[in-house]
Design a protein around this motif. Structure first.
Motif, PDB file in Angstrom:
ATOM      1  N   GLN A 130       0.915  -1.281   0.167  1.00 36.58           N
ATOM      2  CA  GLN A 130       0.165   0.097  -0.618  1.00 36.58           C
ATOM      3  C   GLN A 130       0.608   1.001   0.029  1.00 36.58           C
ATOM      4  N   SER A 131       2.214   1.192   0.203  1.00 40.94           N
ATOM      5  CA  SER A 131       2.913   2.439   0.251  1.00 40.94           C
ATOM      6  C   SER A 131       3.868   2.614  -0.650  1.00 40.94           C
ATOM      7  N   CYS A 132       4.559   1.474  -1.117  1.00 39.24           N
ATOM      8  CA  CYS A 132       5.602   1.372  -2.263  1.00 39.24           C
ATOM      9  C   CYS A 132       5.205   1.902  -3.668  1.00 39.24           C
ATOM     10  N   VAL A 133       5.390   2.622  -4.507  1.00 41.52           N
ATOM     11  CA  VAL A 133       4.549   3.311  -5.918  1.00 41.52           C
ATOM     12  C   VAL A 133       5.234   2.578  -6.942  1.00 41.52           C
ATOM     13  N   ALA A 134       6.794   2.385  -6.553  1.00 42.38           N
ATOM     14  CA  ALA A 134       7.197   1.991  -7.680  1.00 42.38           C
ATOM     15  C   ALA A 134       8.162   1.300  -7.284  1.00 42.38           C
ATOM     16  N   LEU A 135       9.159   0.382  -7.986  1.00 42.10           N
ATOM     17  CA  LEU A 135      10.545  -0.917  -7.802  1.00 42.10           C
ATOM     18  C   LEU A 135      11.396  -0.387  -8.548  1.00 42.10           C
ATOM     19  N   ILE A 136      12.529  -0.227  -8.005  1.00 50.66           N
ATOM     20  CA  ILE A 136      13.560   0.018  -9.049  1.00 50.66           C
ATOM     21  C   ILE A 136      14.802  -1.258  -8.804  1.00 50.66           C
ATOM     22  N   THR A 137      15.806  -1.726  -9.846  1.00 48.87           N
ATOM     23  CA  THR A 137      16.530  -2.456  -9.016  1.00 48.87           C
ATOM     24  C   THR A 137      17.624  -2.045 -10.111  1.00 48.87           C
ATOM     25  N   VAL A 138      19.097  -2.427  -9.836  1.00 43.37           N
ATOM     26  CA  VAL A 138      20.284  -2.198 -10.664  1.00 43.37           C
ATOM     27  C   VAL A 138      21.213  -2.962  -9.983  1.00 43.37           C
ATOM     28  N   SER A 139      21.651  -4.097 -11.586  1.00 42.04           N
ATOM     29  CA  SER A 139      22.370  -5.458 -11.569  1.00 42.04           C
ATOM     30  C   SER A 139      21.981  -6.293  -9.861  1.00 42.04           C
ATOM     31  N   ALA A 140      21.099  -5.741  -9.594  1.00 40.65           N
ATOM     32  CA  ALA A 140      19.814  -6.830  -9.043  1.00 40.65           C
ATOM     33  C   ALA A 140      20.391  -8.771  -8.465  1.00 40.65           C
ATOM     34  N   GLN A 141      21.013  -9.402  -7.694  1.00 37.76           N
ATOM     35  CA  GLN A 141      20.520 -10.788  -8.068  1.00 37.76           C
ATOM     36  C   GLN A 141      19.017 -11.430  -7.639  1.00 37.76           C
ATOM     37  N   ALA A 142      18.714 -12.596  -8.609  1.00 35.02           N
ATOM     38  CA  ALA A 142      17.532 -13.086  -8.141  1.00 35.02           C
ATOM     39  C   ALA A 142      17.703 -14.313  -7.625  1.00 35.02           C
ATOM     40  N   PHE A 143      18.725 -15.376  -7.754  1.00 32.18           N
ATOM     41  CA  PHE A 143      19.423 -16.433  -7.414  1.00 32.18           C
ATOM     42  C   PHE A 143      21.066 -16.614  -7.672  1.00 32.18           C
ATOM     43  N   VAL A 144      21.071 -17.986  -6.758  1.00 35.19           N
ATOM     44  CA  VAL A 144      22.910 -17.781  -6.875  1.00 35.19           C
ATOM     45  C   VAL A 144      22.760 -18.582  -8.509  1.00 35.19           C
ATOM     46  N   GLU A 145      23.513 -17.548  -8.664  1.00 40.82           N
ATOM     47  CA  GLU A 145      24.228 -18.081 -10.296  1.00 40.82           C
ATOM     48  C   GLU A 145      25.504 -18.673  -9.826  1.00 40.82           C
ATOM     49  N   GLU A 146      26.239 -19.160 -11.091  1.00 41.27           N
ATOM     50  CA  GLU A 146      27.931 -19.730 -10.958  1.00 41.27           C
ATOM     51  C   GLU A 146      28.554 -18.321 -11.645  1.00 41.27           C
ATOM     52  N   GLN A 147      28.122 -17.607 -12.283  1.00 40.15           N
ATOM     53  CA  GLN A 147      28.548 -16.911 -13.172  1.00 40.15           C
ATOM     54  C   GLN A 147      28.570 -15.353 -11.714  1.00 40.15           C
ATOM     55  N   VAL A 203       3.939 -11.190  -4.227  1.00 33.72           N
ATOM     56  CA  VAL A 203       3.924 -10.300  -5.047  1.00 33.72           C
ATOM     57  C   VAL A 203       4.660  -9.577  -5.501  1.00 33.72           C
ATOM     58  N   ILE A 204       4.766  -8.592  -6.146  1.00 34.29           N
ATOM     59  CA  ILE A 204       4.940  -6.865  -6.126  1.00 34.29           C
ATOM     60  C   ILE A 204       3.858  -6.645  -7.541  1.00 34.29           C
ATOM     61  N   HIS A 205       2.936  -5.247  -6.829  1.00 37.75           N
ATOM     62  CA  HIS A 205       1.968  -4.823  -7.404  1.00 37.75           C
ATOM     63  C   HIS A 205       1.920  -3.888  -8.028  1.00 37.75           C
ATOM     64  N   CYS A 206       3.578  -3.077  -7.885  1.00 32.73           N
ATOM     65  CA  CYS A 206       3.060  -1.782  -8.089  1.00 32.73           C
ATOM     66  C   CYS A 206       4.542  -1.717  -9.027  1.00 32.73           C
ATOM     67  N   PRO A 207       4.348  -0.651 -10.200  1.00 32.41           N
ATOM     68  CA  PRO A 207       5.497  -0.690 -11.203  1.00 32.41           C
ATOM     69  C   PRO A 207       7.120  -0.786 -11.131  1.00 32.41           C
ATOM     70  N   LEU A 208       7.689  -1.783 -12.019  1.00 30.17           N
ATOM     71  CA  LEU A 208       8.787  -2.190 -11.035  1.00 30.17           C
ATOM     72  C   LEU A 208       9.793  -1.743 -12.550  1.00 30.17           C
ATOM     73  N   LEU A 209      11.201  -1.561 -12.819  1.00 28.47           N
ATOM     74  CA  LEU A 209      12.345  -1.465 -13.694  1.00 28.47           C
ATOM     75  C   LEU A 209      13.454  -2.062 -13.587  1.00 28.47           C
ATOM     76  N   ALA A 210      14.352  -2.964 -13.613  1.00 27.37           N
ATOM     77  CA  ALA A 210      15.342  -3.431 -13.686  1.00 27.37           C
ATOM     78  C   ALA A 210      16.370  -3.089 -14.584  1.00 27.37           C
ATOM     79  N   PHE A 211      17.248  -2.712 -14.140  1.00 27.10           N
ATOM     80  CA  PHE A 211      18.552  -2.484 -14.501  1.00 27.10           C
ATOM     81  C   PHE A 211      19.717  -3.148 -14.954  1.00 27.10           C
ATOM     82  N   HIS A 212      20.299  -3.505 -16.204  1.00 29.72           N
ATOM     83  CA  HIS A 212      21.188  -4.213 -15.636  1.00 29.72           C
ATOM     84  C   HIS A 212      22.484  -4.137 -17.001  1.00 29.72           C
TER      85      HIS A 212
END
Length: 267
Positions: A130-147, A203-212
């Motif tokens: 109810q409070s977060c109006v937008a989410l922006i991630t920059v180079s965020a990890q989503a899982f533990v990758e070998e890289q 789940v996330i309900h607000c607009p989301l932009l993920a930079f990478h």
């Protein structure tokens, strides 16, 4: 574009220790006080100072107040009394951000995080729908990758070279070794190997932009794709050419422009 009127530095007291916090306020922006502040969550070796001039530029470009804080154990905040728990990402959102939100009387906000801070920002967006109006991630990890593991192992070796720890001590003082261990020991631990962002948040309900960054040494393009998938209708990702792990430093104009456009549509 406005100019920054003032910068405020304060310490937020929690039962676990003080959190160093800095706020950037815009000037000459009509109705700026009605805009939700942008909360910045730093990376595994980061702190307020390592955002450098990005918070000020973000404030100038968007007309939003910007707030950044050092997590407990980092930067100028008090030392962390123990090793980092394996659930530290959700823990940051559930416990420590709650103190920031309460102390600064934040109602609506934009969550923005770099690297592991992106996962923390996502947790905050999920926990406060109810409070977060937008989410922006920059180079965020989503899982533990070998890289990801390969990049951390290489960095760990580099920090063993003479003089390298001085870089961390400049920003973290005598907490530098704890900061490095909190990053490398946690991510290279077998007990953390199954971590995924989907298991960490709802789940996330607000607009989301993920930079990478196209050349990110700590993760492939699968990460922003999965992060964008956390919200079906409103999730987007942007792959930046000729960028590694710090797009907001390597291509700040592109990042600021995209963030500004996202916030214009999120009001």
């Amino acid at each position: 574009m406005s100019s920054v009127v003032s910068v405020e530095t304060l310490w937020i007291v929690t039962p676990h220790g003080r959190l160093f916090t800095r706020r950037w306020f815009p000037a000459g922006e009509e109705g700026s006080q009605l805009k939700p502040p942008i909360i910045l969550f730093h990376d595994s070796l980061g702190c307020v100072e390592l955002w450098r001039d990005f918070p000020e530029r973000l404030c100038q470009a968007t007309g939003h107040e910007v707030i950044a804080y050092d997590r407990l154990g980092f930067g100028q905040s008090d030392p962390h009394p123990e090793s980092l728990p394996m659930h530290f990402i959700r823990d940051e959102a559930e416990r420590f951000f709650a103190f920031i939100k309460s102390a600064l009387q934040i109602d609506r906000f934009v969550a923005m995080g770099h690297s592991v801070g992106g996962a923390m920002a996502a947790c905050c967006a999920s926990l406060y729908p109810q409070s977060c109006v937008a989410l922006i991630t920059v180079s965020a990890q989503a899982f533990v990758e070998e890289q990801t593991l390969r990049g951390i192992k290489e960095a760990k070796v580099q920090f063993e070279e003479p003089g390298q720890m001085v870089r961390l001590e400049k920003y973290h003082g005598d907490k530098a070794q704890w900061v490095l261990s909190a990053w490398t020991d946690t991510w290279l631990s077998a007990s953390f190997s199954g971590w995924t962002i989907e298991d960490t948040i709802d789940v996330i309900h607000c607009p989301l932009l993920a930079f990478h960054g196209e050349q990110d040494e700590y993760g492939s393009a699968l990460h922003p794709m999965r992060i964008a998938g956390l919200t079906k209708a409103l999730g987007k990702y942007l792959i930046l050419e000729d960028c590694h792990h710090v797009p907001h430093r390597e291509a700040p104009d592109l990042v600021l422009d995209a963030v500004g456009r996202l916030l214009e549509t999120s009001r």
